[in-house]
Design a protein around this motif. Structure first.
Motif, PDB file in Angstrom:
ATOM      1  N   UNK A  86       6.034   3.039  12.530  1.00  0.00           N
ATOM      2  CA  UNK A  86       4.922   2.084  12.542  1.00  0.00           C
ATOM      3  C   UNK A  86       3.567   2.766  12.318  1.00  0.00           C
ATOM      4  N   UNK A  87       3.596   3.920  11.682  1.00  0.00           N
ATOM      5  CA  UNK A  87       2.378   4.714  11.503  1.00  0.00           C
ATOM      6  C   UNK A  87       1.284   3.954  10.749  1.00  0.00           C
ATOM      7  N   UNK A  88       1.681   3.151   9.772  1.00  0.00           N
ATOM      8  CA  UNK A  88       0.693   2.446   8.939  1.00  0.00           C
ATOM      9  C   UNK A  88       0.312   1.071   9.491  1.00  0.00           C
ATOM     10  N   UNK A  89       1.030   0.621  10.509  1.00  0.00           N
ATOM     11  CA  UNK A  89       0.880  -0.760  10.966  1.00  0.00           C
ATOM     12  C   UNK A  89      -0.537  -1.083  11.415  1.00  0.00           C
ATOM     13  N   UNK A  90      -1.142  -0.159  12.105  1.00  0.00           N
ATOM     14  CA  UNK A  90      -2.465  -0.409  12.692  1.00  0.00           C
ATOM     15  C   UNK A  90      -3.531  -0.605  11.628  1.00  0.00           C
ATOM     16  N   UNK A  91      -3.382   0.086  10.484  1.00  0.00           N
ATOM     17  CA  UNK A  91      -4.437   0.024   9.465  1.00  0.00           C
ATOM     18  C   UNK A  91      -4.098  -0.898   8.299  1.00  0.00           C
ATOM     19  N   UNK A  92      -3.002  -1.646   8.395  1.00  0.00           N
ATOM     20  CA  UNK A  92      -2.673  -2.593   7.333  1.00  0.00           C
ATOM     21  C   UNK A  92      -3.801  -3.599   7.135  1.00  0.00           C
ATOM     22  N   UNK A  93      -4.116  -3.940   5.902  1.00  0.00           N
ATOM     23  CA  UNK A  93      -5.143  -4.974   5.679  1.00  0.00           C
ATOM     24  C   UNK A  93      -4.643  -6.327   6.158  1.00  0.00           C
ATOM     25  N   UNK A  94      -5.573  -7.190   6.507  1.00  0.00           N
ATOM     26  CA  UNK A  94      -5.215  -8.518   6.983  1.00  0.00           C
ATOM     27  C   UNK A  94      -5.054  -9.479   5.809  1.00  0.00           C
ATOM     28  N   UNK A  95      -4.152 -10.431   5.979  1.00  0.00           N
ATOM     29  CA  UNK A  95      -3.939 -11.442   4.950  1.00  0.00           C
ATOM     30  C   UNK A  95      -5.224 -12.243   4.769  1.00  0.00           C
ATOM     31  N   UNK A 102      11.352   5.245  16.497  1.00  0.00           N
ATOM     32  CA  UNK A 102      10.242   5.330  15.535  1.00  0.00           C
ATOM     33  C   UNK A 102      10.389   6.500  14.564  1.00  0.00           C
ATOM     34  N   UNK A 103      11.652   6.774  14.171  1.00  0.00           N
ATOM     35  CA  UNK A 103      11.893   7.813  13.171  1.00  0.00           C
ATOM     36  C   UNK A 103      12.533   7.224  11.916  1.00  0.00           C
ATOM     37  N   UNK A 104      12.569   5.889  11.833  1.00  0.00           N
ATOM     38  CA  UNK A 104      12.993   5.232  10.604  1.00  0.00           C
ATOM     39  C   UNK A 104      11.841   5.330   9.608  1.00  0.00           C
ATOM     40  N   UNK A 105      12.167   5.667   8.355  1.00  0.00           N
ATOM     41  CA  UNK A 105      11.119   5.786   7.332  1.00  0.00           C
ATOM     42  C   UNK A 105      10.281   4.506   7.271  1.00  0.00           C
ATOM     43  N   UNK A 106       8.949   4.622   7.275  1.00  0.00           N
ATOM     44  CA  UNK A 106       8.110   3.428   7.080  1.00  0.00           C
ATOM     45  C   UNK A 106       8.426   2.777   5.740  1.00  0.00           C
ATOM     46  N   UNK A 107       8.305   1.464   5.682  1.00  0.00           N
ATOM     47  CA  UNK A 107       8.552   0.735   4.442  1.00  0.00           C
ATOM     48  C   UNK A 107       7.294   0.819   3.576  1.00  0.00           C
ATOM     49  N   UNK A 108       7.431   1.434   2.415  1.00  0.00           N
ATOM     50  CA  UNK A 108       6.291   1.650   1.527  1.00  0.00           C
ATOM     51  C   UNK A 108       6.684   1.268   0.111  1.00  0.00           C
ATOM     52  N   UNK A 109       5.811   0.516  -0.552  1.00  0.00           N
ATOM     53  CA  UNK A 109       6.015   0.217  -1.967  1.00  0.00           C
ATOM     54  C   UNK A 109       5.275   1.266  -2.783  1.00  0.00           C
TER      55      UNK A 109
END
Length: 658
Positions: free
Chosen positions: A48-57, A174-181
């Motif tokens: 969940x490393x990127x979750x906090x900084x994800x842009x909002x819809x 929390x060691x599953x690869x983050x989902x990234x496109x």
């Protein structure tokens, strides 16, 4: 969870309560307990490393939504009806819409932890009273293992279960690869990318990924994969989850069995325990006289009333075991002979060996395996990730092998069969529903078509979006069948945003309507002219996909505004307009999940006279799975028209070689 510092290649025996487990850290970085490497992945970047900084819809501009709405309505309305709709939407934009937009944006600012559509969309699912199978629950079928021996039901079920648990452990640790496109995987899907973005604080990590032209996706739905279920209640269901539980539920012959798959320390039990437990269950030959799972195929209010009866007759503990299980494993007796049989088994089956309320069911038959999942908690991004990861893991790193001959002596003490207490009213309800559901399933038509003349590669040559061409083929096919255009839905994920769900992309456009007319015109344009029209359709389609993926569609925005209007007691012409109702009754409901690991995938029609269109695009072929209700629409006719349409498109492209 018990945490212990262990040096490489050192084996420790640890006692924890009544549990004795063998822990080892291996030279390859794996961490084994009970003979199982506990993790499917060991990502250096936390899940969940990127979750906090994800842009909002974003909340789209009202004027943009109104323009997009009118453009989507134009090809499906008569000139007279369009003028009415145009007046309604312009009045709405000037007056009530502006106030509703202001309220929506104020609400959005106060709820920065989520998206403006998340809660209302979630409530939409849970409030609908229609049955889950066919109407909501989609399915995916795995391709088989290339080593036929590993497709044995016992071996495959055991390995898929172990891989599922390894996925679970990786997710929770929390060691599953983050989902990234990755827009350019060669540059961003690298160890350097992971090193850089992993070093950045979570609060800015998304921006670091963006510099690599990589886009982290929302992973908030992943936690609902396990230990969760949808519980029927009058008026509106609820999602229930208890992540402290360590068992799974296995269905066989309509009966329910359960056993622990995690030990008291939260580690995966040994493969021999899993294999022997499943083997023991597979040997149980009796069929349930009153298969309780059939009740999950009912209207939600009807099922809620019956579930209340079950709870009042001392079945709370048994129901809780099903509700809180990690997931549902269905062991089917079927040996499927053709693709239509595969679709029916995984889309709806006979309902006897299913519990459709679970977040997902892992289904393993004699010669196939797949999943059926409940849709309210999440969308295709999360389920496809799980689907692909466990297939790759179970086929590349199986822990159970053919002819391992694990004994089932221990299993008889580990496996518990659930015993439900049913009164006469419940027995009658079950028996009646078995008959009703059989008739319902027989009303559904399934057609599968594969076009082998071309696929993605030819589209690339002509610089045409393969998805736009497939969608154009559906428009042409329906036009051939009914000589008109209808509301069409293409699912588009908004997972690039925090708590994003989906947006509707509208493939029926002014341009596709013009192409349909040109193709059937007595003065048909030349193939070169038709190709130019196809390119124009593709450009418009690609733009609409981009807008939808970036949260700039109109459907979710209009839905949110309508809910606010209703909450405020407003009765607005724009929402009372039959055109608004009709565009939300999607005659063509389409979706694709592109993966080489998917053998078949699909869903049911969303309206009585509609088609559920699941499709796949490969390099040299195209495929489509069409579902519909026999009494209200012509599935075989649609397939024939689709075949003709694709042949026409192929001829146009072939004859206008670049």
């Amino acid at each position: 969870m018990l945490r212990v510092a262990i040096s490489r290649k050192k084996v420790l025996t640890l006692c924890y309560g009544n549990f004795v487990g063998c822990y080892s850290s291996c030279a390859d970085g794996s961490f084994r307990v009970n003979g199982v490497d506990q993790y499917i992945q060991r990502s250096k970047v936390p899940t969940y490393h990127f979750q906090k900084s994800l842009p909002r819809l974003p909340v789209p501009k009202l004027e943009d939504t109104c323009k997009r709405y009118l453009r989507a309505q134009k090809p499906i309305l008569s000139e007279e009806d369009y003028k009415k709709t145009e007046k309604y939407i312009k009045d709405f934009e000037k007056d009530a819409g502006s106030n509703l937009q202001k309220t929506l944006k104020e609400h959005d600012v106060k709820n920065k932890q989520t998206s403006y559509i998340s809660e209302p969309w979630f409530n939409l699912y849970l409030s609908d009273r229609i049955p889950l199978p066919v109407n909501y629950n989609p399915f995916l079928v795995f391709i088989n293992d290339t080593n036929e021996k590993y497709n044995d039901q016992l071996v495959r079920a055991s390995n898929l279960l172990i891989s599922s648990l390894r996925f679970l452990k990786s997710l929770r640790e929390k060691v599953l690869e983050p989902e990234v496109f990755h827009l350019n995987p060669k540059k961003s899907d690298t160890s350097f990318f992971r090193q850089v973005t992993g070093f950045l604080p979570s609060s800015v990590s998304w921006y670091g990924a963006y510099l690599f032209k990589a886009f982290p996706l929302d992973m908030s739905q992943y936690h609902s994969l396990f230990n969760s279920t949808r519980i029927p209640q009058i008026g509106k269901d609820k999602i229930f989850q208890d992540t402290t539980k360590r068992h799974i539920v296995v269905m066989k012959g309509g009966h329910f069995y359960t056993f622990d798959v995690l030990d008291i320390a939260g580690n995966i039990v040994s493969p021999s325990v899993i294999e022997s437990s499943i083997s023991y269950i597979l040997k149980q030959e009796d069929k349930a006289e009153f298969p309780l799972g059939i009740l999950t195929t009912m209207n939600r209010d009807s099922w809620a009333k019956l579930r209340a009866q079950l709870e009042s007759t001392n079945n709370q503990q048994e129901l809780n075991i099903i509700d809180t299980s990690l997931f549902n494993l269905c062991l089917d007796d079927s040996h499927l002979l053709d693709e239509i049989a595969f679709v029916r088994q995984y889309l709806h089956s006979d309902g006897i060996n299913r519990w459709f309320d679970k977040s997902f069911s892992l289904i393993v038959g004699k010669n196939s395996a797949g999943i059926n999942f409940e849709h309210s908690w999440g969308d295709g991004v999360a389920i496809l990730r799980y689907f692909q990861d466990i297939h790759r893991d179970s086929t590349s790193k199986p822990f159970v092998h053919p002819n391992s001959n694990s004994t089932s002596d221990q299993a008889s003490t580990l496996v518990k069969k659930l015993d439900f207490k049913l009164n006469d009213e419940l027995k009658t309800a079950i028996s009646n529903r078995v008959k009703e559901y059989k008739n319902y399933c027989q009303s559904i038509d399934i057609n599968i078509y594969e076009f082998k003349s071309f696929g993605r590669n030819l589209c690339k040559v002509h610089q045409i979006s393969p998805d736009s061409l497939m969608q154009l083929a559906f428009q042409v096919a329906y036009d051939r069948l009914h000589d008109k255009q209808v509301a069409t839905y293409e699912s588009c994920s908004t997972a690039a945003f925090k708590h994003g769900r989906t947006e509707t992309m509208r493939p029926c456009t002014i341009e596709t309507k013009e192409f349909c007319k040109a193709l059937r015109s007595k003065q048909r344009p030349t193939n070169s002219q038709l190709k130019d029209m196809i390119i124009k359709c593709s450009k418009v389609h690609s733009q609409l996909i981009k807008e939808a993926a970036m949260g700039q569609g109109f459907d979710r925005h209009m839905f949110a505004l309508r809910l606010l209007a209703e909450k405020s007691g407003l009765s607005l012409d724009v929402f009372k307009d039959p055109a608004y109702s009709n565009i939300n009754k999607n005659i063509l409901s389409t979706s694709t999940l592109t993966s080489d690991l998917v053998y078949l995938g699909g869903f049911g029609p969303v309206v009585q006279n509609g088609f559920g269109v699941g499709y796949s695009i490969w390099n040299e072929r195209l495929g489509s799975l069409i579902s519909n209700y026999k009494e209200y629409s012509d599935g075989s006719g649609f397939i024939k028209c689709l075949e003709t349409s694709l042949a026409d498109l192929y001829t146009i492209l072939k004859d206008t070689a670049v």
